[in-house]
Design a protein around this motif. Structure first.
Motif, PDB file in Angstrom:
ATOM      1  N   GLY B 256     -14.847   2.613   0.875  1.00 22.01           N
ATOM      2  CA  GLY B 256     -13.675   1.935   0.347  1.00 22.01           C
ATOM      3  C   GLY B 256     -12.577   2.962   0.182  1.00 22.01           C
ATOM      4  N   CYS B 257     -11.353   2.619   0.581  1.00 24.97           N
ATOM      5  CA  CYS B 257     -10.265   3.600   0.585  1.00 24.97           C
ATOM      6  C   CYS B 257     -10.094   4.206  -0.809  1.00 24.97           C
ATOM      7  N   ILE B 258     -10.208   5.535  -0.867  1.00 26.00           N
ATOM      8  CA  ILE B 258     -10.112   6.202  -2.156  1.00 26.00           C
ATOM      9  C   ILE B 258      -8.661   6.445  -2.560  1.00 26.00           C
ATOM     10  N   PHE B 259      -7.734   6.095  -1.660  1.00 24.57           N
ATOM     11  CA  PHE B 259      -6.322   6.309  -1.979  1.00 24.57           C
ATOM     12  C   PHE B 259      -5.692   5.062  -2.580  1.00 24.57           C
ATOM     13  N   CYS B 260      -6.100   3.897  -2.072  1.00 22.15           N
ATOM     14  CA  CYS B 260      -5.465   2.668  -2.549  1.00 22.15           C
ATOM     15  C   CYS B 260      -6.482   1.763  -3.242  1.00 22.15           C
ATOM     16  N   GLY B 261      -7.727   2.195  -3.300  1.00 19.30           N
ATOM     17  CA  GLY B 261      -8.755   1.371  -3.931  1.00 19.30           C
ATOM     18  C   GLY B 261      -9.051   0.099  -3.154  1.00 19.30           C
ATOM     19  N   LYS B 263      -6.762  -1.797  -1.516  1.00 22.70           N
ATOM     20  CA  LYS B 263      -5.634  -2.737  -1.377  1.00 22.70           C
ATOM     21  C   LYS B 263      -4.941  -2.601  -0.029  1.00 22.70           C
ATOM     22  N   GLY B 264      -5.095  -1.445   0.577  1.00 20.98           N
ATOM     23  CA  GLY B 264      -4.435  -1.207   1.859  1.00 20.98           C
ATOM     24  C   GLY B 264      -3.320  -0.192   1.723  1.00 20.98           C
ATOM     25  N   CYS B 265      -3.361   0.842   2.562  1.00 23.03           N
ATOM     26  CA  CYS B 265      -2.306   1.861   2.534  1.00 23.03           C
ATOM     27  C   CYS B 265      -2.253   2.535   3.904  1.00 23.03           C
ATOM     28  N   VAL B 267      -3.214   5.533   4.840  1.00 18.85           N
ATOM     29  CA  VAL B 267      -4.410   6.290   5.222  1.00 18.85           C
ATOM     30  C   VAL B 267      -5.467   5.366   5.828  1.00 18.85           C
ATOM     31  N   CYS B 268      -5.667   4.210   5.204  1.00 22.51           N
ATOM     32  CA  CYS B 268      -6.713   3.304   5.697  1.00 22.51           C
ATOM     33  C   CYS B 268      -6.147   2.298   6.690  1.00 22.51           C
ATOM     34  N   LYS B 269      -4.942   2.519   7.160  1.00 17.26           N
ATOM     35  CA  LYS B 269      -4.270   1.622   8.096  1.00 17.26           C
ATOM     36  C   LYS B 269      -4.338   0.175   7.614  1.00 17.26           C
TER      37      LYS B 269
HETATM   38 ZN   LIG Z   1      -5.941   2.716   1.597  1.00 16.24          ZN
END
Ligand SMILES: [Zn+2]
Lengths: 780, 335
Positions: B256-261, B263-265, B267-269
């Motif tokens: 799970g994206c550790i930058f946005c938790g 939600k989508g950002c 880094v995780c495109k």
């Molecule tokens: Zn993300």
């Protein structure tokens, strides 16, 4: 591969949001890597309706129209003559954006204000037709955004090498059908009737390389412009229209995944042979490149010439053009390895080669012909078709696999009902038959016959559709010998220790420039790359220190810093081994308010660091010898040995070998192979002496060419086990031939107090031997 | 001489003493074996009996007093030697620089510790490999693009720089009897030009476990422990089907994206997930090629890029920083 959502929707109804579909695809092994709208450059274009057309008051060739967006009426000047009142057209309002950065502004044309623009296909960025306004069907609702009807979602999937069956819209539709549990629509085809005989026959000589060759002859065809639909769909694949015949071949490739090739039948001399080229044969491919072929290249040839690099690219001599009357359509299968060879050899990237080298369904060729003929019939006219010619020397039975339920459980750790297993396989196109004992007989469909050959391949299919995330976690009990890697542990101990001593650990590239290494005087074996990326990195580095010198150079911007570096890395000097290298640069201490001019370091600073390091890892008996190396300053370098074994060197780098003129202080380096430094086993306790330690100093004069190591070795030999330490305390230059040396000796016994008499006896022996063997004399 | 004047002389001598070394001399002059006070004891016998006791007592007193005085002076000299000054503790220290282990080795160590605690053994292998161990035994067909000179570095003599750490899997299977659980760290090389997320030299950690009846559930449990320990207890992960020649089934592991938790950002495109490694069940062909019976044994394998783990955990946005060896960069990571 990129897919058009509109194209997909021709064959399956999708009633979930796009994002959800993409997620399902990703989670079944077809990772959606990105998606974008087709018409990103278009904004604010709506479906408009022309209410009234008048002549422009000041220009004969212009018209002045009333256009509505369903709510308001706008006055628009228009030059095209193909419009009529009540026509539905794309209407770009003031503020609209069109491809190529065109912005629609309020303007005056010949003194009349125009409140927008009526658009042609070309102005909207798809289609080539710019002769008139794009007149739309009455089905489009006035006022709606143009993009609602004409935009598309283009999404990209990373197709893994095992799934060539997905390299088409139909292939992906089949997969989506399985994922959504929905039916799909089949592409329409034309049943072929033999109305004209093919004047061209096909012979396959290279049967291994061409398992199947189907073809059809079509007479009296008219090439022309492609229809709006074909143009639109090949645009979604990033292609421009190149005339109807080429467009249909391209459309079919992306539609069903099979590359066909259209020859102008009248440009073929005699019959067609599928064979290997003769060495030195020549051809000119449609990219206008002249190619000299080798006998590994599979070609399509007629009686006189080569007309295509099979499955890779056609030749100009048989290309269709706008005058083409008769068509010969190749619908073949070529074996992946041969295609790859040719493609690689000439560096040709083509959509056809991409598919053939991954594997195309061998059963598709007659279907492909029927589909293409259907498309031709929809888009143009022709007078006759031949039978489908079909040679199939490579016909093979489809794989039949026995699947055991217990093996599904063993690998996936799930207890799936037999019915569930068969459902999953059937949805993917497998034919399934239940046998006794929970075994299942599975017939693999032809489009999966390249990758599904074993039971484990079927288990994968079940796993990916069932979802690996639905598998329960089972913590394994880890069995087997617990082997400790002491060498790995040693390296981490070294890293920790050296970082505590102020060293920075670097990680530099193991590839280095051969010229640089040879300039440093390297004479050993060299492991050089046959295909380096560049000449700066063309060999496997035989030393680490040249890389540390470059790191030093890169960090000179940090003034007044002492730089201490080390790196552990594999090297190659005849064999691959692991080594450690050290670099020391700067002063004895950092400049501070007490000491504004700290002393420079010398070689003994690095030797001290090395000795403390050796002590930590239990290597107390290493030997230093004065030795010269081409890149080290003479008289400031030496070899390090463990007994007879050479470990590496220590020294001051010769200034001419320093990589920057800004290096103004001496640089000291050492480099050693690491593995001999590993001390195995657990240290056992040695009792601590309870008896007093006694110090004695010796001052003697020796010739300068006598080495300290020789003197210490002699003292040690005569000092017996009771001599614990010998430390050089002073070096005083008597004259240019002699030095006065002072050593401090520490005596201590494990078993008794050493009395004066015993000490004097040992001192006498030591001094006697130094006088006798090394011509030393006591200093008065 | 009378007792009083001896005592006064001693006081004078002490007063005039210049350095610490004179103290033992004065001490022995008065109360040493032949000192003036000591000598007086010898005179006692010549005194009348009734005075003896009285005078003896007096000599004793003087002797003790002098002893005290000498000790006092000794202590004074010792304390003076400390040379204590008034110091402003906020003044700069004499600088001592600490060093650093390299960020990638810090990451290696963290990952290693997770698997070590579970009972995995660490095994390293050569970076210069042969085609058999790097490709053939790993079920790469002769025509696989990775075997191209486009993608791999070859030496003159058909040996090459390993393109992954998986050859170690083969080397272990050839020489050890199952069951075993191994992680294998090390440098690998591919012909990529250097950019923010690629480097022709990179580091990988391979892990594999071979025993009887090992399946996806076991792999999942081990990855769960790994993800929790390396990225945090609350970080989710998923297994996404993929393809590798040497595993079947194969999958990629996303966290799970550790930058946005999630939600989508950027880094995780916008997917909410970040790929961290490849994994799968070891292909039966790989077992057969390295002499292990696939009917009896099964196992899982996984592999990850160490740079990627470090970059994700420590917010490093460009791989070139890792190999740049700028001390200001290295200094930030304390291990
Ligand atoms: Zn993300």
């Amino acid at each position: 591969m990129e897919y058009s959502l509109k194209w997909i929707q021709k064959y399956i109804d999708i009633d979930i949001p796009e994002r959800e579909l993409f997620e399902k695809l990703s989670m079944s092994g077809s990772e959606v890597e990105g998606y974008k709208e087709l018409l990103t450059e278009i904004e604010n274009v709506c479906i408009g309706k022309i209410l009234k057309i008048e002549k422009h008051p000041n220009a004969d060739k212009l018209q002045y129209c009333d256009v509505t967006d369903g709510k308001e009426t706008f006055k628009v000047v228009c030059g095209a003559q193909n419009i009529h009142e009540k026509d539905i057209i794309p209407f770009a309002k003031i503020g609209a954006k069109l491809p190529g950065g065109v912005k629609i502004k309020k303007s005056k044309i010949r003194g009349v204000e125009s409140q927008g623009m009526l658009c042609s296909q070309k102005e909207l960025g798809f289609g080539e037709d710019h002769t008139g306004i794009f007149i739309l069907d009455a089905q489009y609702k006035v006022g709606e955004n143009f993009k609602k009807y004409f935009d598309d979602m283009i999404f990209e999937i990373e197709i893994t090498p095992n799934r060539p069956d997905l390299l088409s819209h139909i292939g992906l539709v089949r997969e989506i059908g399985a994922l959504l549990g929905k039916g799909t629509r089949k592409p329409a085809v034309e049943e072929i009737r033999n109305t004209v005989d093919s004047p061209i026959k096909v012979k396959i000589e290279a049967k291994d390389a061409c398992p199947r060759y189907s073809a059809i002859y079509i007479s009296g065809i008219t090439n022309g412009e492609s229809t709006e639909e074909i143009t639109y769909f090949i645009k979604t694949m990033g292609l421009n229209s190149k005339g109807l015949l080429v467009d249909i071949s391209n459309f079919n490739l992306f539609d069903i995944g099979h590359p066909t090739h259209f020859f102008d039948a009248d440009k073929i001399d005699g019959n067609i042979t599928v064979r290997f080229a003769k060495k030195g044969e020549k051809c000119t491919t449609i990219d206008k490149e002249n190619r000299v072929l080798s006998n590994k290249d599979l070609v399509i040839a007629d009686d006189k010439k080569i007309i295509a690099l099979a499955g890779v690219m056609g030749c100009m001599n048989s290309e269709v053009d706008k005058n083409t009357k008769n068509l010969f359509i190749e619908s073949a299968i070529f074996a992946p390895s041969y295609i790859r060879e040719t493609k690689k050899h000439y560096g040709i990237m083509s959509d056809a080669a991409y598919r053939f080298e991954r594997g195309v369904d061998p059963e598709i060729t007659p279907f492909s012909i029927k589909r293409v003929v259907y498309l031709l019939k929809q888009n143009t006219t022709f007078s006759g078709t031949s039978n489908i010619l079909d040679s199939y020397p490579g016909r093979r039975d489809l794989p039949i696999i026995t699947l055991k339920k217990e093996n599904v459980e063993k690998i996936l750790n799930i207890d799936l009902a037999l019915d569930k297993i068969t459902d999953i396989l059937r949805s993917l196109g497998y034919k399934v038959e239940k046998l006794i004992n929970n075994d299942i007989k599975v017939l693999v469909p032809s489009f999966r016959s390249y990758d599904t050959l074993r039971e484990i391949d079927l288990i994968e299919e079940i796993g990916r559709i069932y979802g690996f995330n639905n598998v329960p976690e089972i913590r394994p009990y880890i069995r087997g010998k617990v082997r400790t890697n002491v060498f790995w542990d040693l390296k981490f101990k070294i890293r920790k220790y050296l970082s505590g001593r102020g060293f920075y650990e670097t990680m530099t590239f193991s590839l280095i420039d051969e010229t640089y290494i040879k300039n440093l005087g390297y004479k050993g074996k060299i492991k050089s790359l046959s295909n380096p990326l560049n000449i700066e990195q063309n060999i496997f580095s035989p030393w680490i220190f040249p890389r540390l010198l470059r790191v030093l150079k890169g960090n000179l911007k940090y003034k007044n810093k002492n730089i201490r570096l080390f790196e552990i890395s594999h090297i190659y000097d005849g064999e691959e081994k692991e080594a450690i290298s050290f670099l020391l640069y700067g002063n004895q201490e950092l400049i501070n308010w007490r000491n504004k001019e700290p002393n420079e370091m010398d070689i003994f600073n690095l030797k001290g660091e090395l000795n403390a390091f050796f002590d930590l890892i239990g290597q107390n008996d290493l030997i230093y010898k004065n030795e010269e190396l081409p890149f080290l300053v003479k008289g400031n370098s030496g070899g390090i040995y463990k007994g007879e074994e050479y470990l590496g060197f220590i020294g001051m780098v010769s200034p001419e070998f320093l990589p920057s003129k800004r290096i103004e202080k001496p640089v000291f380096i050492a480099e050693l192979v690491l593995e001999p430094l590993l001390k195995k086993g657990i240290v056992k306790y040695t009792p601590i002496s309870q008896y007093p330690a006694i110090e004695r100093d010796i001052s003697m004069i020796f010739k300068k060419d006598i080495q300290i190591s020789e003197i210490k070795a002699l003292i040690e030999k005569n000092g017996t086990v009771n001599l614990r330490e010998i430390n050089l305390m002073d070096v005083y230059e008597m004259n240019d031939k002699e030095d006065a040396l002072m050593f401090r000796l520490i005596f201590q016994s494990q078993s008794k107090t050493l009395n004066d008499k015993a000490i004097e006896y040992l001192m006498g022996k030591i001094i006697g031997s130094l006088e006798e063997k090394l011509s030393g004399r006591l200093r008065k | 001489m009378d007792l009083n004047s001896i005592y006064n002389d001693a006081l004078d001598d002490l007063k005039n003493i210049k350095n610490k070394g004179d103290l033992p001399l004065i001490k022995s002059k008065y109360i040493g074996r032949k000192g003036k006070v000591t000598e007086l004891f010898k005179e006692l016998t010549s005194l009348p009996k009734e005075e003896r006791k009285d005078f003896g007592q007096k000599i004793n007193e003087v002797q003790n007093k002098l002893k005290e005085l000498f000790e006092e002076h000794e202590e004074k000299f010792r304390l003076n030697a400390f040379n204590i000054k008034l110091n402003d503790i906020t003044r700069d220290a004499y600088p001592i620089e600490s060093g650093r282990t390299h960020i990638l080795n810090q990451t290696y160590e963290d990952i290693y510790n997770v698997f070590k605690s579970m009972g995995f053994t660490v095994v390293e292998g050569p970076e210069i490999e042969d085609e058999f161990h790097n490709f053939e035994a790993l079920n790469f067909p002769k025509s696989h693009p990775a075997r191209d000179t486009q993608d791999s570095f070859f030496f003159d003599d058909k040996s090459l720089l390993r393109t992954h750490t998986s050859p170690v899997q083969i080397r272990i299977m050839e020489s050890w009897e199952p069951p075993f659980a191994v992680i294998s760290p090390g440098k690998c090389y591919r012909r990529d030009t250097i950019d923010a997320s690629h480097s022709f030299m990179f580091n990988q950690i391979e892990g594999f476990l071979v025993d009887e009846d090992i399946g996806v559930g076991h792999l999942k449990a081990i990855l769960d422990i790994f993800v929790q320990k390396i990225f945090g207890e609350d970080v989710k992960f998923r297994l996404r089907p993929h393809f590798f020649p040497f595993t079947e089934p194969s999958m990629e592991i996303d966290i799970g994206c550790i930058f946005c938790g999630g939600k989508g950002c950027n880094v995780c495109k916008n997917t909410g997930w970040i790929e961290i490694m490849g994994a799968g069940i070891i292909d039966p062909n790989v077992f057969t090629l390295s002499g292990i019976d696939p009917e009896k044994h099964s196992g899982f394998a996984f592999g990850m890029g160490v740079e990627r783990i470090a970059m994700l955990r420590q917010n490093i946005n460009d791989m070139r920083l890792i190999y740049g060896n700028d001390l200001e960069f290295l200094k930030q990571f304390r291990g």
